[in-house]
Design a protein around this motif. Structure first.
Motif, PDB file in Angstrom:
ATOM      1  N   THR A  41       0.851  -1.180   0.000  1.00 54.39           N
ATOM      2  CA  THR A  41       0.000   0.000   0.000  1.00 54.39           C
ATOM      3  C   THR A  41       0.893   1.238   0.000  1.00 54.39           C
ATOM      4  OG1 THR A  41      -1.651  -1.198   1.272  1.00 54.39           O
ATOM      5  CG2 THR A  41      -1.841   1.188   1.222  1.00 54.39           C
ATOM      6  N   GLY A  42       0.574   2.182  -0.877  1.00 55.21           N
ATOM      7  CA  GLY A  42       1.418   3.353  -1.019  1.00 55.21           C
ATOM      8  C   GLY A  42       2.551   3.157  -2.009  1.00 55.21           C
ATOM      9  N   GLY A  43       2.614   1.954  -2.604  1.00 50.86           N
ATOM     10  CA  GLY A  43       3.690   1.659  -3.549  1.00 50.86           C
ATOM     11  C   GLY A  43       3.389   2.076  -4.970  1.00 50.86           C
ATOM     12  N   GLY A  44       2.217   2.670  -5.205  1.00 49.37           N
ATOM     13  CA  GLY A  44       1.896   3.188  -6.532  1.00 49.37           C
ATOM     14  C   GLY A  44       1.178   2.214  -7.437  1.00 49.37           C
ATOM     15  N   LYS A  45       0.344   1.327  -6.850  1.00 56.31           N
ATOM     16  CA  LYS A  45      -0.384   0.361  -7.683  1.00 56.31           C
ATOM     17  C   LYS A  45      -1.341   1.052  -8.657  1.00 56.31           C
ATOM     18  CE  LYS A  45      -2.120  -2.069  -4.292  1.00 56.31           C
ATOM     19  NZ  LYS A  45      -1.413  -1.439  -3.177  1.00 56.31           N
ATOM     20  N   SER A  46      -2.008   2.118  -8.204  1.00 55.84           N
ATOM     21  CA  SER A  46      -3.037   2.750  -9.041  1.00 55.84           C
ATOM     22  C   SER A  46      -2.470   3.235 -10.369  1.00 55.84           C
ATOM     23  CB  SER A  46      -3.680   3.920  -8.287  1.00 55.84           C
ATOM     24  OG  SER A  46      -4.335   3.472  -7.131  1.00 55.84           O
ATOM     25  N   LEU A  47      -1.282   3.836 -10.336  1.00 60.47           N
ATOM     26  CA  LEU A  47      -0.694   4.342 -11.588  1.00 60.47           C
ATOM     27  C   LEU A  47      -0.393   3.209 -12.567  1.00 60.47           C
ATOM     28  CD1 LEU A  47       1.754   7.198 -10.484  1.00 60.47           C
ATOM     29  CD2 LEU A  47      -0.568   7.383 -11.378  1.00 60.47           C
ATOM     30  N   CYS A  48      -0.203   1.986 -12.040  1.00 61.36           N
ATOM     31  CA  CYS A  48       0.105   0.853 -12.914  1.00 61.36           C
ATOM     32  C   CYS A  48      -1.019   0.592 -13.907  1.00 61.36           C
ATOM     33  CB  CYS A  48       0.361  -0.409 -12.085  1.00 61.36           C
ATOM     34  SG  CYS A  48       1.915  -0.376 -11.158  1.00 61.36           S
ATOM     35  N   TYR A  49      -2.267   0.876 -13.530  1.00 60.92           N
ATOM     36  CA  TYR A  49      -3.362   0.695 -14.485  1.00 60.92           C
ATOM     37  C   TYR A  49      -3.929   2.016 -14.993  1.00 60.92           C
ATOM     38  CZ  TYR A  49      -6.393   1.271 -10.315  1.00 60.92           C
ATOM     39  OH  TYR A  49      -7.007   1.730  -9.181  1.00 60.92           O
ATOM     40  N   GLN A  50      -3.767   3.093 -14.211  1.00 59.52           N
ATOM     41  CA  GLN A  50      -4.314   4.377 -14.676  1.00 59.52           C
ATOM     42  C   GLN A  50      -3.553   4.896 -15.898  1.00 59.52           C
ATOM     43  OE1 GLN A  50      -4.051   6.693 -11.076  1.00 59.52           O
ATOM     44  NE2 GLN A  50      -6.068   6.033 -10.334  1.00 59.52           N
ATOM     45  N   ILE A  51      -2.231   4.811 -15.859  1.00 57.16           N
ATOM     46  CA  ILE A  51      -1.435   5.351 -16.976  1.00 57.16           C
ATOM     47  C   ILE A  51      -1.675   4.602 -18.279  1.00 57.16           C
ATOM     48  CG2 ILE A  51       0.939   5.609 -17.826  1.00 57.16           C
ATOM     49  CD1 ILE A  51       1.686   6.644 -15.047  1.00 57.16           C
ATOM     50  N   PRO A  52      -1.618   3.259 -18.319  1.00 56.11           N
ATOM     51  CA  PRO A  52      -1.909   2.593 -19.593  1.00 56.11           C
ATOM     52  C   PRO A  52      -3.360   2.748 -20.034  1.00 56.11           C
ATOM     53  CG  PRO A  52      -1.477   0.975 -17.869  1.00 56.11           C
ATOM     54  CD  PRO A  52      -1.099   2.311 -17.319  1.00 56.11           C
ATOM     55  N   SER A  53      -4.289   2.929 -19.080  1.00 53.83           N
ATOM     56  CA  SER A  53      -5.680   3.184 -19.473  1.00 53.83           C
ATOM     57  C   SER A  53      -5.787   4.494 -20.243  1.00 53.83           C
ATOM     58  CB  SER A  53      -6.584   3.242 -18.238  1.00 53.83           C
ATOM     59  OG  SER A  53      -6.659   1.990 -17.596  1.00 53.83           O
ATOM     60  N   ILE A  54      -5.010   5.492 -19.818  1.00 58.33           N
ATOM     61  CA  ILE A  54      -5.023   6.795 -20.490  1.00 58.33           C
ATOM     62  C   ILE A  54      -4.225   6.745 -21.789  1.00 58.33           C
ATOM     63  CG2 ILE A  54      -4.331   9.217 -20.258  1.00 58.33           C
ATOM     64  CD1 ILE A  54      -4.654   8.793 -17.160  1.00 58.33           C
ATOM     65  N   ALA A  55      -3.087   6.065 -21.756  1.00 58.52           N
ATOM     66  CA  ALA A  55      -2.180   6.081 -22.912  1.00 58.52           C
ATOM     67  C   ALA A  55      -2.629   5.150 -24.043  1.00 58.52           C
ATOM     68  CB  ALA A  55      -0.766   5.695 -22.459  1.00 58.52           C
ATOM     69  N   ARG A  56      -3.335   4.063 -23.699  1.00 60.89           N
ATOM     70  CA  ARG A  56      -3.831   3.147 -24.728  1.00 60.89           C
ATOM     71  C   ARG A  56      -5.163   3.642 -25.285  1.00 60.89           C
ATOM     72  NH1 ARG A  56      -2.282  -2.314 -25.087  1.00 60.89           N
ATOM     73  NH2 ARG A  56      -4.465  -2.939 -25.408  1.00 60.89           N
ATOM     74  N   ASP A  57      -5.506   3.194 -26.476  1.00 61.94           N
ATOM     75  CA  ASP A  57      -6.824   3.484 -27.020  1.00 61.94           C
ATOM     76  C   ASP A  57      -7.883   2.757 -26.204  1.00 61.94           C
ATOM     77  OD1 ASP A  57      -5.758   5.041 -29.035  1.00 61.94           O
ATOM     78  OD2 ASP A  57      -5.577   3.344 -30.434  1.00 61.94           O
ATOM     79  N   GLY A  58      -9.026   3.389 -26.007  1.00 66.65           N
ATOM     80  CA  GLY A  58     -10.113   2.748 -25.288  1.00 66.65           C
ATOM     81  C   GLY A  58     -10.148   3.140 -23.824  1.00 66.65           C
ATOM     82  N   VAL A  59     -11.022   2.466 -23.075  1.00 68.90           N
ATOM     83  CA  VAL A  59     -11.241   2.785 -21.663  1.00 68.90           C
ATOM     84  C   VAL A  59     -10.691   1.669 -20.776  1.00 68.90           C
ATOM     85  CG1 VAL A  59     -13.551   1.737 -21.728  1.00 68.90           C
ATOM     86  CG2 VAL A  59     -12.994   3.356 -19.914  1.00 68.90           C
ATOM     87  N   GLY A  60     -10.077   2.050 -19.677  1.00 73.17           N
ATOM     88  CA  GLY A  60      -9.648   1.087 -18.669  1.00 73.17           C
ATOM     89  C   GLY A  60     -10.774   0.854 -17.683  1.00 73.17           C
ATOM     90  N   VAL A  61     -11.217  -0.397 -17.552  1.00 76.79           N
ATOM     91  CA  VAL A  61     -12.313  -0.753 -16.643  1.00 76.79           C
ATOM     92  C   VAL A  61     -11.705  -1.271 -15.343  1.00 76.79           C
ATOM     93  CG1 VAL A  61     -14.352  -2.194 -16.288  1.00 76.79           C
ATOM     94  CG2 VAL A  61     -13.828  -1.293 -18.572  1.00 76.79           C
ATOM     95  N   VAL A  62     -11.973  -0.565 -14.248  1.00 74.33           N
ATOM     96  CA  VAL A  62     -11.363  -0.877 -12.960  1.00 74.33           C
ATOM     97  C   VAL A  62     -12.411  -1.503 -12.049  1.00 74.33           C
ATOM     98  CG1 VAL A  62     -10.079   0.021 -10.988  1.00 74.33           C
ATOM     99  CG2 VAL A  62      -9.844   1.110 -13.235  1.00 74.33           C
ATOM    100  N   VAL A  63     -12.179  -2.743 -11.638  1.00 75.30           N
ATOM    101  CA  VAL A  63     -13.073  -3.427 -10.710  1.00 75.30           C
ATOM    102  C   VAL A  63     -12.639  -3.078  -9.295  1.00 75.30           C
ATOM    103  CG1 VAL A  63     -13.993  -5.635  -9.956  1.00 75.30           C
ATOM    104  CG2 VAL A  63     -13.376  -5.300 -12.352  1.00 75.30           C
ATOM    105  N   SER A  64     -13.530  -2.417  -8.563  1.00 77.22           N
ATOM    106  CA  SER A  64     -13.216  -1.947  -7.216  1.00 77.22           C
ATOM    107  C   SER A  64     -14.294  -2.441  -6.266  1.00 77.22           C
ATOM    108  CB  SER A  64     -13.155  -0.412  -7.195  1.00 77.22           C
ATOM    109  OG  SER A  64     -12.885   0.064  -5.898  1.00 77.22           O
ATOM    110  N   PRO A  65     -13.933  -2.944  -5.073  1.00 75.27           N
ATOM    111  CA  PRO A  65     -14.924  -3.593  -4.207  1.00 75.27           C
ATOM    112  C   PRO A  65     -15.830  -2.657  -3.426  1.00 75.27           C
ATOM    113  CG  PRO A  65     -12.773  -3.671  -3.183  1.00 75.27           C
ATOM    114  CD  PRO A  65     -12.574  -3.066  -4.534  1.00 75.27           C
ATOM    115  N   LEU A  66     -15.468  -1.391  -3.304  1.00 77.63           N
ATOM    116  CA  LEU A  66     -16.239  -0.508  -2.429  1.00 77.63           C
ATOM    117  C   LEU A  66     -16.869   0.635  -3.215  1.00 77.63           C
ATOM    118  CD1 LEU A  66     -14.105  -0.298   0.820  1.00 77.63           C
ATOM    119  CD2 LEU A  66     -16.073  -1.717   0.328  1.00 77.63           C
TER     120      LEU A  66
END
Length: 601
Positions: A41-66
């Motif tokens: 936690t705090g190691g930067g997991k979110s950027l691991c999927y946020q950046i390619p979601s923005i940089a790639r064509d299309g939308v990144g779908v994030v499954v979140s439990p809360l």
């Protein structure tokens, strides 16, 4: 590393370079591959999927439990200029239709969605019409049926690989040992995924565990007032009743403390969570129902007033402190009753015996972490297969090494007393026998005549409770599962009773004083620096209120500290600060530069 991803990192999020493993994970996803990511936690997991979601064509779908946290996550992204949205039950039909239209039209970078909604046939059909960049399954440990946070809807997420085999998928969590990692990959269909395992160490967190004997609420208040006054924190309790009592008690003594548990109405839970996220200096007292997915970076302490069920749960909960990398505390009190209660909960549950065996092993490991006399961080990391070559120097056992004593004879007396009284009495009664304290019940049962009556006067009642606690923790005594707290001998006690094994235990001492330095995170020796810090915080608060977002969504504490240290004087200089992307530069630089100019002298 592909240039588009680095461009997103620098211009949108305002960071110069990737943290360890971030670049490799993003490179894998940008190339269309799957990944399993284990980062603290705090190691930067979110950027691991946020950046390619923005940089790639299309939308990144994030499954979140809360569901309750999706709004905060989306609001933070929008502050940075990202096209983000969520689909959940809080939206009215018209709002949901609007998001769905944006999804199908390819007008979103990121879409947050709960697993229950994603698994519905209607949502899956909708996704088949949308341009997809990737799937990100956050808190992926929830897929593990043996884990501490199992959620049945996560198992059904295997449908994503079946329906969308060409879309890269990343599963992320902070808490997964080797068996759990294999289970995640297997259940989610990520058999070709590349694994990225970061270190589990959170060096900015100071781990401190002490016995709860003696006024735990007062000790908690003293800890907050002396080390974290006016700072945000989370206090975990085992029961809803205790949550309410502790929150009310702290509030009466001037702490901004709010309760959070499943027994409160949805409105009250949401309001208290909102205050915790959006305000500064709020302490939430909660059951374990609180905290997963919270992105608040400036939680300065996590306190436990009861023993967690496992090291995984402890690591997950304490990991909510200090996500910004600044100093934070993981502070815990636990006692004999915690050990007894959790043992009974495991033994009396209706789970299959195999699951009970796993839960007992996890509880044993947690007790071992509490009772050890060597570096806690080394043991904590070792549990997850991570090595720390030297003691950390930032846990209580490193800063104030505990005393041990040869407790072999005392243990023999304690165990013999259990045997002589019939292996069905609790610690309080056994202690009275050892101390020779007779009463009507004892005389009626004839225990004032057993050989162990009065043979333990060399220790006091608190010390005997400590002996019994440690004997239970080491598995030499078992607790009955009927709820009465009676103790019985285990096979492991025989070598001690026969004198074949020496036993060294922690010496019971008075509650430890705060270790080392005062832990308030931000304090400056120069009064002008302190004045500037306070002025920048006031500016941040005003800007956040004007936009209806949490202060940390404007800038993290670490960015404000850098402003105090660097004192930028121009927009160009301000742009070089960590955490300042193009959108935030345009929107906020003028306000903060004005404050900096006022304090330029």
């Amino acid at each position: 590393m592909a240039d588009p991803a680095r461009h997103v990192l620098q211009t949108i999020f305002g960071y110069e370079d990737f943290r360890p493993l971030q670049g490799e994970v993003i490179d894998r996803l940008m190339a269309g591959g799957d990944a399993l990511v284990i980062l603290p936690t705090g190691g930067g997991k979110s950027l691991c999927y946020q950046i390619p979601s923005i940089a790639r064509d299309g939308v990144g779908v994030v499954v979140s439990p809360l569901i309750a946290l999706m709004g905060d996550q989306v609001a933070a992204l929008r502050q940075a200029g990202v096209r983000a949205a969520y689909l959940n039950s809080t939206l009215d039909p018209a709002e949901a239709q609007g998001v769905e239209a944006e999804l199908v039209a390819g007008e979103l970078d990121l879409l947050y969605i709960a697993p229950e909604r994603l698994n519905s046939p209607r949502t899956l059909a909708l996704l088949e019409r949308a341009p997809l960049a990737l799937f990100a399954i956050d808190e992926a440990h929830c897929v593990s049926q043996w884990g501490h946070d199992f959620r049945p809807d996560y198992i059904q997420l295997a449908v994503l690989k079946e329906r969308f085999p060409g879309v890269p998928t990343v599963a992320l969590t902070a808490t997964a040992d080797e068996p759990t990692r294999r289970e995640i990959a297997d259940r989610l269909g990520l058999r070709e995924a590349q694994w990225f395992i970061g270190g589990f160490d959170r060096p900015n967190i100071r781990y401190r565990i002490d016995q709860a004997d003696g006024r735990p609420r007062e000790r908690l208040l003293r800890f907050i007032q002396s080390e974290h006054p006016g700072e945000a924190g989370i206090v975990y309790c085992l029961s809803r009743k205790r949550v309410d009592e502790v929150a009310a008690w702290l509030a009466e003594r001037g702490v901004t403390a709010l309760p959070y548990h499943a027994g409160l109405s949805g409105e009250e839970r949401e309001m208290n969570q909102r205050r915790f996220v959006n305000e500064e200096g709020v302490v939430v007292v909660a059951t374990i129902a609180f905290g997963m997915g919270i992105d608040k970076p400036d939680v300065r302490f996590v306190a436990h007033l009861n023993l967690p069920k496992s090291i995984e749960a402890y690591y997950q909960e304490t990991g909510r402190a200090g996500r910004d990398g600044l100093p934070a505390d993981a502070w815990m009190l636990y006692g004999l009753q915690d050990v007894i209660t959790l043992r009974q909960m495991v033994d009396s549950s209706e789970a299959e015996e195999a699951r009970k065996r796993v839960e007992r092993q996890k509880l044993e490991a947690m007790l071992g972490l509490c009772e050890l006399t060597t570096c806690r961080r080394q043991a904590l990391l070792g549990y997850f297969g991570d090595e720390l070559a030297e003691p950390c120097g930032n846990c209580d056992t490193c800063l104030q090494p505990p005393e041990t004593w040869d407790a072999t004879v005392a243990a023999q007396k304690a165990l013999s007393c259990v045997h002589r009284t019939g292996q069905r009495f609790g610690v309080g009664y056994l202690t009275d026998v050892l101390l020779g304290k007779t009463n009507e019940r004892m005389e009626r049962l004839g225990h004032h005549r057993v050989s162990t009556f009065g043979i333990g006067t060399e220790l006091n009642a608190t010390q005997w409770r400590g002996v019994y606690r440690q004997l239970i923790a080491r598995g030499l005594l078992a607790v009955d599962a009927e709820g009465h707290g009676g103790l019985r001998l285990t096979e492991a006690s025989r070598p001690v009773l026969r004198g074949e094994t020496a036993l060294h235990l922690r010496r019971e001492t008075k509650p430890a004083k705060p270790a080392g330095d005062k832990r308030q995170t931000v304090s400056f020796t120069d009064p002008t620096d302190q004045a500037l810090w306070e002025a920048l915080r006031d500016c941040r608060r005003a800007v956040a209120e004007e936009r209806g977002v949490a202060p940390f969504m404007v800038f993290h504490d670490a960015t404000l500290q850098e402003m105090v240290r660097v004192r930028p004087t121009s927009v160009g200089h301000f742009a070089e600060l960590s955490g300042v992307g193009e959108r935030k530069l345009d929107e906020f630089a003028a306000d903060f530069l004005a404050v900096l100019r006022e304090h330029a002298g």
